[in-house]
Each structure stands twice: as C-alpha cells, then as structure tokens.
Design an enzyme around this catalytic site. Structure first.
Site, PDB file in Angstrom:
ATOM      1  N   ASN A  11      47.740  55.821  40.901  1.00  0.00           N
ATOM      2  CA  ASN A  11      46.741  56.692  40.278  1.00  0.00           C
ATOM      3  C   ASN A  11      45.825  57.209  41.387  1.00  0.00           C
ATOM      4  O   ASN A  11      45.013  56.464  41.919  1.00  0.00           O
ATOM      5  CB  ASN A  11      45.943  55.869  39.243  1.00  0.00           C
ATOM      6  N   LYS A  13      43.439  59.170  41.196  1.00  0.00           N
ATOM      7  CA  LYS A  13      42.069  59.456  40.720  1.00  0.00           C
ATOM      8  C   LYS A  13      41.646  60.825  41.265  1.00  0.00           C
ATOM      9  O   LYS A  13      42.489  61.705  41.400  1.00  0.00           O
ATOM     10  CB  LYS A  13      41.127  58.316  41.096  1.00  0.00           C
ATOM     11  N   HIS A 101      42.180  55.069  30.543  1.00  0.00           N
ATOM     12  CA  HIS A 101      41.761  54.385  31.773  1.00  0.00           C
ATOM     13  C   HIS A 101      40.292  53.972  31.628  1.00  0.00           C
ATOM     14  O   HIS A 101      39.496  54.695  31.025  1.00  0.00           O
ATOM     15  CB  HIS A 101      41.951  55.317  32.975  1.00  0.00           C
ATOM     16  N   GLU A 103      37.899  54.182  33.529  1.00  0.00           N
ATOM     17  CA  GLU A 103      36.926  55.178  34.012  1.00  0.00           C
ATOM     18  C   GLU A 103      36.726  56.283  32.979  1.00  0.00           C
ATOM     19  O   GLU A 103      35.632  56.847  32.870  1.00  0.00           O
ATOM     20  CB  GLU A 103      37.386  55.726  35.375  1.00  0.00           C
ATOM     21  N   GLU A 173      44.303  46.259  33.120  1.00  0.00           N
ATOM     22  CA  GLU A 173      43.418  46.407  34.274  1.00  0.00           C
ATOM     23  C   GLU A 173      42.065  45.792  33.959  1.00  0.00           C
ATOM     24  O   GLU A 173      41.230  46.429  33.282  1.00  0.00           O
ATOM     25  CB  GLU A 173      43.201  47.890  34.584  1.00  0.00           C
ATOM     26  N   GLY A 179      38.860  48.555  42.068  1.00  0.00           N
ATOM     27  CA  GLY A 179      38.150  49.106  43.217  1.00  0.00           C
ATOM     28  C   GLY A 179      37.155  48.145  43.845  1.00  0.00           C
ATOM     29  O   GLY A 179      36.320  48.550  44.644  1.00  0.00           O
ATOM     30  N   SER A 219      42.830  46.380  42.282  1.00  0.00           N
ATOM     31  CA  SER A 219      42.847  45.905  43.682  1.00  0.00           C
ATOM     32  C   SER A 219      44.214  45.385  44.119  1.00  0.00           C
ATOM     33  O   SER A 219      44.301  44.433  44.890  1.00  0.00           O
ATOM     34  CB  SER A 219      41.760  44.844  43.912  1.00  0.00           C
TER      35      SER A 219
END
Ligand SMILES: O=C[C@H](O)COP(=O)(O)O
Length: 258
Positions: A11, A13, A101, A103, A173, A179, A219
């Site tokens: 991904n 992003k 996702h 985010e 996730e 991250g 990660s």
C-alpha cells in the site's frame, strides 16, 4: 498445508507520483523472478493518479505484478466531488481495492456501514476488496482485540453472499502497529487471523473460511516477515512503509528465501 497462495500487497499510501510509480514498478519487476510469483501473488496499490501509468506498464511489458486502488466510492456515479467509482477502477483493470483502511476510518470517519457499502461496490464491479480490520491501542490494552475485529468483520460483510465472501481478502492491521515500527508478534497476528477465519466459517461455511486469504499488516519488514508468514492462518502481508523501497519489498515477498 493450505492451498491458499500467499498475497503480499504494497500500500503506497500518498507516495509516488505517476513517474515515480513507473520507476518503482519497473525496479520491482526487474528484481522478481518466476519462482517469486509461484510463491506469492504480488500486488501494488498506488494512488489513483498513478493507476493509468501502472496499467500501461503492466500491460505493455506483460508483468505478473497485480495492482489495485486504495479506496473506492460507495456510489456508482454522480455528484460526488473527488470520488472515484468502482466502474472507473474496473476500466483501469484494477484487481483489488483496499476498503476500510484504518487511515480512512480515522481521517475520513468511515464506519462499518460505509465499509459494507464499499465492499459491495467493489464486488459489483468485479474487483476484490482487501478489507482492513484492526484495533487501536486502548482496545488492545483491554484485551478486546478479537471482539473488536470480529464486530468490524460482521459489519463489513452484512448481506454479502457466500460466492462473493469466498473471494474477499481480509487484512488484520492493529492500528498501534501501523507505521510505528511496533510490529505485532507472530502469535498476536495468528490469534486474530485465526479468529477471523473461524468467524467466516460461522457466517458462511468452512469452505469459504478455507478459501479466504487473511493478511497481517503493521510494520512488516524483510526481517520480521518470515516469522509472521509462518503462522497457519496468516496468508500474506499488507505492507506500508517497507513497500516503497523495491529491495525491501522483494525481501518481504521472499519471506526468508533468497
Ligand atoms: O496498509 C498498510 C499498513 O497501514 C501498514 O503500514 P506500515 O507497514 O507502514 O506499518
């Protein structure tokens, strides 16, 4: 031994313009060989503005790299400024699309009902959703991660028929691992991924549960991928930061083999 072909998805992003996209896909294609593609399906998920360039490159050079988008509109067409429809993504030959996702859930307030509509929009356009689920740190500290993820799964799959559900990809996730460099242990990943599979068996059937690929994300790097991928119910990885460097992504795709 499971018959599920591992899936390693990158991904991107909001990284890489369309010129950088071409360079990264070319580098990746150059580094990968047939053995790699036998071992795992390799997927890149660039920003919308890169998709046409990636499509042209993949088609022109007959690459085995598969690609998709990072989001899909819940609507088919109309006055929805800034949105991209499933039919537009289908026209670009996107095989996959990320849905839900963390985010998107956090910065765009996407809830399970909207995620459910997007899952349906993807299937309606022949695109396989990669459904993201995962708990935040507070939920993890309270030991409620399995319940939290299963509630997200139930919401996302509401009224999705078995013949579609068996093709979905679920990406677990944990938000606290995205991250942050704070990777979940292989056991943490296995706990939730196996619970996801068990719930799919309850909602549908053991056959559907056995067909669905459940990924871990958060990660993932070249050196921790082998341990995570060794777990029975982990069928691949959804990679963020580490997919932006071709050599690191290739290490993950090989998970332990050189
Ligand atoms: O979609 C990918 C994930 O959000 C993981 O990102 P990360 O590998 O940078 O932690």
């Amino acid at each position: 031994m499971s018959q599920r072909l591992p899936l390693i998805a990158g991904n991107w992003k909001m990284n890489n313009n369309h010129l950088e996209a071409i360079a990264l896909v070319q580098k990746l294609a150059f580094a990968l060989n047939d053995k790699d593609y036998d071992k795992a399906e390799v997927v890149v998920l660039p920003p919308f503005t890169d998709l046409r360039s990636v499509q042209t490159l993949v088609d022109g050079d007959k690459l085995k790299i598969v690609y998709g988008a990072q989001d899909i509109s819940a609507h088919e067409k109309g006055a929805y400024t800034g949105e991209i429809s499933g039919s537009m993504l289908a026209k670009l030959d996107c095989s996959y699309v990320l849905v839900g996702h963390s985010e998107r859930r956090e910065y765009h307030r996407e809830d399970d009902a909207l995620v459910n509509t997007k899952v349906k929009a993807a299937f309606a356009n022949g695109i396989v959703p990669i459904l993201c689920v995962g708990e935040g740190l507070e939920v993890r500290k309270a030991g409620q991660q399995v319940e939290h993820v299963l509630a997200q799964l139930d919401g996302a799959l509401k009224e999705v028929p078995a013949e579609q559900a068996e093709r979905i990809v679920v990406a677990y996730e944990p938000v606290w691992a995205i991250g942050t460099g704070e990777v979940a242990t292989p056991e943490d990943a296995q706990e939730v991924c196996s619970a996801v599979r068990a719930r799919l068996a309850e909602l549908y059937s053991p056959e559907v549960a056995g067909a669905v690929r459940v990924l871990y994300g958060g990660s993932v790097k070249g050196d921790n991928a082998p341990g995570i991928m060794a777990k029975d119910d982990v069928d691949g990885a959804l990679v963020g930061g580490a997919c932006l460097k071709a050599d690191e992504f290739v290490k993950i795709i090989r998970f332990g083999d050189n």
